[in-house]
Design a protein around this motif. Structure first.
Motif, PDB file in Angstrom:
ATOM      1  N   ALA A 197      21.067 113.508  47.369  1.00  0.00           N
ATOM      2  CA  ALA A 197      22.299 114.195  46.965  1.00  0.00           C
ATOM      3  C   ALA A 197      22.060 115.698  46.815  1.00  0.00           C
ATOM      4  O   ALA A 197      22.947 116.502  47.095  1.00  0.00           O
ATOM      5  N   GLY A 250      24.548 116.829  49.284  1.00  0.00           N
ATOM      6  CA  GLY A 250      25.746 116.883  48.444  1.00  0.00           C
ATOM      7  C   GLY A 250      26.293 115.513  48.072  1.00  0.00           C
ATOM      8  O   GLY A 250      26.305 115.120  46.922  1.00  0.00           O
ATOM      9  N   ALA A 256      26.328 114.980  44.082  1.00  0.00           N
ATOM     10  CA  ALA A 256      25.927 116.161  43.321  1.00  0.00           C
ATOM     11  C   ALA A 256      27.160 116.782  42.678  1.00  0.00           C
ATOM     12  O   ALA A 256      28.230 116.814  43.284  1.00  0.00           O
ATOM     13  N   PHE A 257      27.018 117.240  41.456  1.00  0.00           N
ATOM     14  CA  PHE A 257      28.074 117.905  40.687  1.00  0.00           C
ATOM     15  C   PHE A 257      29.162 116.939  40.198  1.00  0.00           C
ATOM     16  O   PHE A 257      30.131 117.379  39.577  1.00  0.00           O
TER      17      PHE A 257
END
Lengths: 434, 434
Positions: free
Chosen positions: B197, B201, B232-233
């Motif tokens: 990730a 992403g 991610a995020f």
């Protein structure tokens, strides 16, 4: 509200204020302007931070960013022909999530690193532009294989990984403690595929397979993925056409959807563009003659070595189908050619440019007595194969199939020297980590 | 030339002469007419053989056919409302490929068989209408999962099967002899997904996973398939929405494309049709209160048992998302809720109708020191996780993901009591064959 945007989509937000979330890929300074390269896993975007245009703490925060530091940046998307990707971000604000400590900097720097070092840091190495391009091509190849079979009426039948016995001998099997028994990791789903083909007509499996080979060549992994179709009532010509169709479809799909990634990898696309059907079909006999002409010392009856495969595959500008190998170099379940029993109704596909065998398959022996005789010759334990023999007792039909190794196809399409970069976390003789 | 036609496509050949290749599913005789039911893996077609209309040897050959004998039949396709599927084949000619010996008849007869007997003959049992319907639904569920992620910009990153260490303790791991080392079969791709990730992403892996649990419940297999996205995020709410979207998509796809198979399985479709978003979200605290109201003796702080899960899932008409379990019942990598550190930012999805947990996931701890402390508490060997800790040293970001168990979803959507029929060749505590 300012939208959070993926870098691959910035063109849709030209002139707008957006948030980019990601990591610092590189930082260039030119007088009173900073050019941070941001990556977010979907692309790379150049930011521009003009000292006179932003608060001092924003400029200093960007200037202090180290490689792979994580951040959120807000700014306006601007078209800029000279920038990589065609757009830039005029950075107005940054939130640094983690500044990588300069006492413990990101280990993979733009300088050259040895392969072992990079493999030890595979979990980080995947962040590089080149490795991400390979991951993208691999994903597309796998998706293309599944689409190909799904759209042609094949039923996916996942074959087991833990098996009680060996498909082709036990010397290259990984052994597993299965409670109070021994199990082995599968080398191929083929035998189970044959059972499935009698149930659903056309089937395929697609999963990891294992080979405990003590070889350290550029073409071997101990864990690799295979897609294996099997078709009831199919004969050798049918599966040669199926294999040709699959490979042509996969190459075309990669060229269509992953051209950018292939360019990143500096792949010679003209060579891939030539890989359209028909692929040359070459009897083993003719392949041996061709090899002799080219100076090989191969004799009729031997299997091809890596060098022979390279010579053959470099003799053509597209994949070739080599069929009818001597029966004795092939597995017990191969159907002998009724007109010439010393050869089997089998086929290997060799990729061009020296990438070697990517497909192996053929017709399966449909007769119980023949199978029993071949199992005896190869000293295989009959008991373990009773269920497989059942397929010849209860409505045996001609059938055929093949297996295609994903990593070798990825290596060929990406133009990679070694299969170790074709799989996210390679497993080899001396490599079980990370 | 007479075309070879798959039974699923016969409607396109109405009035034409075709070949059908397949097996005898059943044979009914009515005076001077035979009604062989033919199956070819794509469907079932009723043949009609009228004694006065065919040569005597054709009539006798069909009359002598035993169950699962293999054949090619030529005949004309005729529309017939009363026939199953709406078409019949007026048989003119048959070629019997193998007549199953009446001395060794097909072992699975229309009478009832015990489960162990059927499991021992799984390679043949797959030919039944019911098992083929399950295979079809399973295939569709898997394809739907892949389409869902592929169409939303996720990159497939195949995580390794052979791993050097355990994700959540070693008691339920299968051990493998890996040359001169020990390896373990993966229980989850999650830790590797987290590395991926940070590179791409949004990622997912989809492969077999293993658990050496000595339990013999209707929900456990030792080898099962999982799809695991990681973003991610992303935070807890993001992946709850992602899980909800995935499950709704999969159910809708099965209803759209596999309605026939679900009807064959006598699934109550109205219950599946209710499974549209929004799915109820329920804090663990509220779930405990609800359980107490319904008579459970659960106390705050315990994980749910199978009975608790059943009570909860039967309280709603669609899947539910239970979030924020006590941290101490969850794995070391779970992110504590900053506002209430005794609970973790995690989520389980429970299927309705008592099918239990189908998804587990949450936010991952992003801070190196927190992870180190939790690993110490759980006595995990730090050295094996150094690479994983690197993800918190080099640009750590919030991230979240989950895993969905394919077989439990298949069991739920097909309405099966036991997961053993959800996978082609099940592996359980006492079952490693065929």
């Amino acid at each position: 509200m300012t939208p959070v945007v993926e870098i691959r989509n910035v063109a849709q937000f030209e002139g707008q204020d957006v948030f980019i979330q990601g990591w610092l890929y590189n930082l260039r300074e030119s007088g009173k302007i900073l050019f941070p390269l941001l990556r977010d896993g979907t692309g790379i975007l150049q930011g521009v931070v003009v000292k006179s245009a932003v608060p001092a703490q924003v400029f200093e925060a960007v200037r202090a960013l180290t490689q792979e530091s994580s951040l959120r940046a807000r700014g306006k998307v601007r078209k800029e022909k000279r920038a990589p990707g065609g757009y830039e971000l005029d950075v107005a604000e940054v939130e640094v999530l983690q500044n990588v400590s300069s006492e413990r900097p990101y280990p993979i720097t733009p300088k050259e690193h040895g392969v072992e070092f990079l493999m030890d840091h595979r979990h980080l190495w995947l962040r590089s532009v080149r490795q991400r391009a390979i991951l993208g091509v691999r994903h597309e190849i796998i998706r293309a294989c599944r689409d190909f079979f799904d759209d042609r009426g094949f039923t996916l039948v996942d074959t087991p990984i833990l098996t009680p016995s060996a498909c082709e001998g036990t010397t290259t099997l990984f052994e597993v403690e299965y409670f109070d028994q021994k199990a082995y990791l599968t080398q191929s789903g083929q035998l189970y595929n044959e059972a499935a083909a009698m149930a659903v007509g056309k089937t395929y499996c697609f999963g990891p397979t294992f080979r405990a080979e003590k070889s350290k060549t550029r073409r071997h992994l101990t864990e690799f993925w295979m897609v294996e179709p099997e078709v009831a009532f199919a004969q050798l010509d049918d599966i040669m056409a199926l294999a040709e169709g699959l490979v042509a479809f996969v190459v075309a799909r990669a060229l269509e959807r992953r051209r950018e990634e292939l360019k990143t990898l500096e792949r010679d696309l003209s060579k891939l563009e030539k890989c359209a059907p028909p692929f040359p079909r070459l009897a083993y006999d003719d392949a041996v003659n061709l090899l002799k002409e080219k100076g090989s010392e191969i004799a009729w009856g031997s299997d091809f070595g890596g060098t022979d495969e390279t010579i053959l595959s470099e003799s053509f500008d597209r994949p070739i189908l080599v069929h009818r190998y001597p029966s004795h170099v092939k597995a017990f379940y191969m159907q002998p050619d009724p007109e010439r029993p010393e050869v089997a109704l089998c086929v290997d596909m060799l990729a061009p440019e020296g990438y070697g065998e990517i497909i192996g398959g053929g017709e399966r022996a449909a007769d119980e007595r023949l199978l029993l005789r071949r199992m005896d010759e190869q000293k295989l334990p009959r008991e373990a194969f009773e269920w497989y023999l059942d397929l010849r007792r209860y409505g045996s039909v001609p059938h055929a199939g093949f297996g295609m190794g994903v990593e070798r196809v990825v290596a060929w399409i990406c133009g990679l020297d070694h299969v170790r970069e074709t799989i996210p976390f390679p497993r080899m003789l001396n490599r079980l980590t990370p």
